[in-house]
Design a protein around this motif. Sequence first.
Motif, PDB file in Angstrom:
ATOM      1  N   ALA A   1     -32.369  37.491  -3.908  1.00  0.00           N
ATOM      2  CA  ALA A   1     -31.421  38.557  -4.237  1.00  0.00           C
ATOM      3  C   ALA A   1     -32.169  39.730  -4.852  1.00  0.00           C
ATOM      4  N   LEU A   2     -31.669  40.936  -4.575  1.00  0.00           N
ATOM      5  CA  LEU A   2     -32.232  42.150  -5.156  1.00  0.00           C
ATOM      6  C   LEU A   2     -31.570  42.458  -6.484  1.00  0.00           C
ATOM      7  N   ASP A   3     -32.377  42.897  -7.466  1.00  0.00           N
ATOM      8  CA  ASP A   3     -31.800  43.344  -8.727  1.00  0.00           C
ATOM      9  C   ASP A   3     -31.448  44.831  -8.644  1.00  0.00           C
ATOM     10  N   ALA A   4     -30.988  45.401  -9.736  1.00  0.00           N
ATOM     11  CA  ALA A   4     -30.533  46.789  -9.738  1.00  0.00           C
ATOM     12  C   ALA A   4     -31.661  47.771  -9.455  1.00  0.00           C
ATOM     13  N   ALA A   5     -32.900  47.353  -9.692  1.00  0.00           N
ATOM     14  CA  ALA A   5     -34.055  48.206  -9.426  1.00  0.00           C
ATOM     15  C   ALA A   5     -34.567  48.055  -7.998  1.00  0.00           C
ATOM     16  N   GLY A   6     -33.905  47.219  -7.202  1.00  0.00           N
ATOM     17  CA  GLY A   6     -34.333  47.029  -5.824  1.00  0.00           C
ATOM     18  C   GLY A   6     -35.472  46.050  -5.658  1.00  0.00           C
ATOM     19  N   VAL A   7     -35.713  45.188  -6.653  1.00  0.00           N
ATOM     20  CA  VAL A   7     -36.780  44.199  -6.599  1.00  0.00           C
ATOM     21  C   VAL A   7     -36.197  42.851  -6.191  1.00  0.00           C
ATOM     22  N   ALA A   8     -36.839  42.162  -5.252  1.00  0.00           N
ATOM     23  CA  ALA A   8     -36.370  40.864  -4.764  1.00  0.00           C
ATOM     24  C   ALA A   8     -36.818  39.744  -5.693  1.00  0.00           C
ATOM     25  N   HIS A   9     -35.909  38.804  -5.960  1.00  0.00           N
ATOM     26  CA  HIS A   9     -36.209  37.649  -6.808  1.00  0.00           C
ATOM     27  C   HIS A   9     -35.753  36.369  -6.117  1.00  0.00           C
ATOM     28  N   PRO A  10     -36.538  35.286  -6.236  1.00  0.00           N
ATOM     29  CA  PRO A  10     -36.027  33.985  -5.807  1.00  0.00           C
ATOM     30  C   PRO A  10     -34.891  33.569  -6.736  1.00  0.00           C
ATOM     31  N   VAL A  11     -33.815  33.043  -6.171  1.00  0.00           N
ATOM     32  CA  VAL A  11     -32.640  32.708  -6.964  1.00  0.00           C
ATOM     33  C   VAL A  11     -32.065  31.368  -6.523  1.00  0.00           C
ATOM     34  N   VAL A  12     -31.278  30.769  -7.423  1.00  0.00           N
ATOM     35  CA  VAL A  12     -30.501  29.573  -7.120  1.00  0.00           C
ATOM     36  C   VAL A  12     -29.086  29.777  -7.642  1.00  0.00           C
ATOM     37  N   TRP A  13     -28.112  29.569  -6.755  1.00  0.00           N
ATOM     38  CA  TRP A  13     -26.708  29.545  -7.166  1.00  0.00           C
ATOM     39  C   TRP A  13     -26.353  28.105  -7.515  1.00  0.00           C
ATOM     40  N   THR A  14     -25.898  27.833  -8.739  1.00  0.00           N
ATOM     41  CA  THR A  14     -25.395  26.512  -9.088  1.00  0.00           C
ATOM     42  C   THR A  14     -23.887  26.506  -8.926  1.00  0.00           C
ATOM     43  N   CYS A  15     -23.340  25.345  -8.532  1.00  0.00           N
ATOM     44  CA  CYS A  15     -21.894  25.244  -8.263  1.00  0.00           C
ATOM     45  C   CYS A  15     -21.474  26.367  -7.333  1.00  0.00           C
TER      46      CYS A  15
ATOM     47  N   ASP B   1     -40.757  36.262  -1.391  1.00  0.00           N
ATOM     48  CA  ASP B   1     -40.214  35.801  -2.674  1.00  0.00           C
ATOM     49  C   ASP B   1     -38.829  35.219  -2.439  1.00  0.00           C
ATOM     50  N   GLN B   2     -38.754  33.893  -2.245  1.00  0.00           N
ATOM     51  CA  GLN B   2     -37.452  33.289  -1.990  1.00  0.00           C
ATOM     52  C   GLN B   2     -37.528  31.775  -2.125  1.00  0.00           C
ATOM     53  N   VAL B   3     -36.381  31.154  -2.296  1.00  0.00           N
ATOM     54  CA  VAL B   3     -36.260  29.703  -2.312  1.00  0.00           C
ATOM     55  C   VAL B   3     -35.966  29.231  -0.900  1.00  0.00           C
ATOM     56  N   ASN B   4     -36.755  28.259  -0.419  1.00  0.00           N
ATOM     57  CA  ASN B   4     -36.603  27.732   0.938  1.00  0.00           C
ATOM     58  C   ASN B   4     -36.063  26.313   0.985  1.00  0.00           C
ATOM     59  N   GLY B   5     -36.079  25.595  -0.137  1.00  0.00           N
ATOM     60  CA  GLY B   5     -35.649  24.201  -0.120  1.00  0.00           C
ATOM     61  C   GLY B   5     -35.125  23.765  -1.476  1.00  0.00           C
ATOM     62  N   ILE B   6     -34.161  22.828  -1.450  1.00  0.00           N
ATOM     63  CA  ILE B   6     -33.577  22.275  -2.670  1.00  0.00           C
ATOM     64  C   ILE B   6     -33.961  20.809  -2.768  1.00  0.00           C
TER      65      ILE B   6
END
Length: 400
Positions: free
Chosen positions: A364-378, A72-77
């Motif tokens: 990134a992991l949330d507070a429950a320890g679950v991984a999520h695909p994420v994007v940081w803008t700016c 579960d992750q972002v690999n390309g923009i």
Amino acid sequence: MTSGGPMGNTGRAVGAGVAGALLVSLALAAPVRADSGGTAAAPDTAVSCAPALRVLKSLAGPGDRNPWLHTDQVNGIGPLGLSVGVSHDKPAYWLGTAVHAVPLPAGATGGSVEAVNHLGLMVGTLTGPGGRKAFGHRPGAKAVTLLPGGQYATAVNDRGHVVGHRHDPSTGTSAGLEWSGGAVRRELPVPTGFRLDEVTGINNAGQITGHGSGPTGNDEDRYDMNPGLLRSADTAAAPTPLRPVGGNYEYYRPRAIDESGRVVGHHWYTRAMRETPRLWTAPYAEPSYVPLPAGSTSGTFEDISPRTRVSVGAATTCDPPEDTVVRAQYWIGGGPMRVLPGLTPTGYSAAYAVGDDDRVGGVALDAAGVAHPVVWTCAGRQAYEPVATARREARPAKAP
């Protein structure tokens, strides 16, 4: 070969019926163009932007996900609001935060999108009982295009040239491939006496990165050199082993190349289980050492933006060893390494992709320890220098 549209030169649009709707969707989903945190070549720095860490939607599947498994992750923009990767171990792409599944052909049960070019052509690997297969896909297409002879498609440039490799378990060797127009353009040679491990990147000039192993000459049965490999667009030219060539327990792993020919990756010293980020620039005599974030003991580069020199990866802190902390790291091409904020103040995060608009993709992991695909803008406006003493942090799930 199933096809959702031609895999030819991507100077073409993504397809007559799909292109208009896709571009409208991308425009609506796109974040404001970003300031890349001081990078000299950063685009649109005069335009205001809203720094954010966006959690992307996921395909249906189990909720307890482990970031070490890369499911579960972002690999390309991609262009505008497009990003690509993997969701619940299935190839996926996102328009803004909305998730879309890549259609799986018969016999495929999962996979990952590994890269995307600036016109939305994405490439990756399908998995299933029949083995791994390299594929290409365009957003909105009803089917993927299988790339002949390949198992892994790892990178694509804006000319539509795709690179990857296949692995033969019976011999323990891999063969590199370049595709154009959905057909094999060439097999990628390795230096005499070497073997290929992986093909990792391509730029618009046709330079291709990867890594392999070769014997020292003292023992024909051992592979004691483990360098990065760089190929030119000249099909007749032999690849160049990047210096240094490594040795016992030492491996050099280029991961990506930008439009100026800058190569980023990392050095892996297996005896200490330690990685350090590296930068190679022409004439590629020796790599530059890049400092780790304060307090970190290991780190990687996974990607470099095409034109703004921003590199991203992951920094690890082990103090003591059982307290492993991983954070996404961000470097503008000079000065200190910085890290990006996670979903919790001390939670796991890692960056695998960066675009010229200063979007960074990863997990990134949330507070429950679950991984999520994420994007940081700016992302450059969010990156910060960590405090060296802040080393005890939340523990992500251990890899099995």
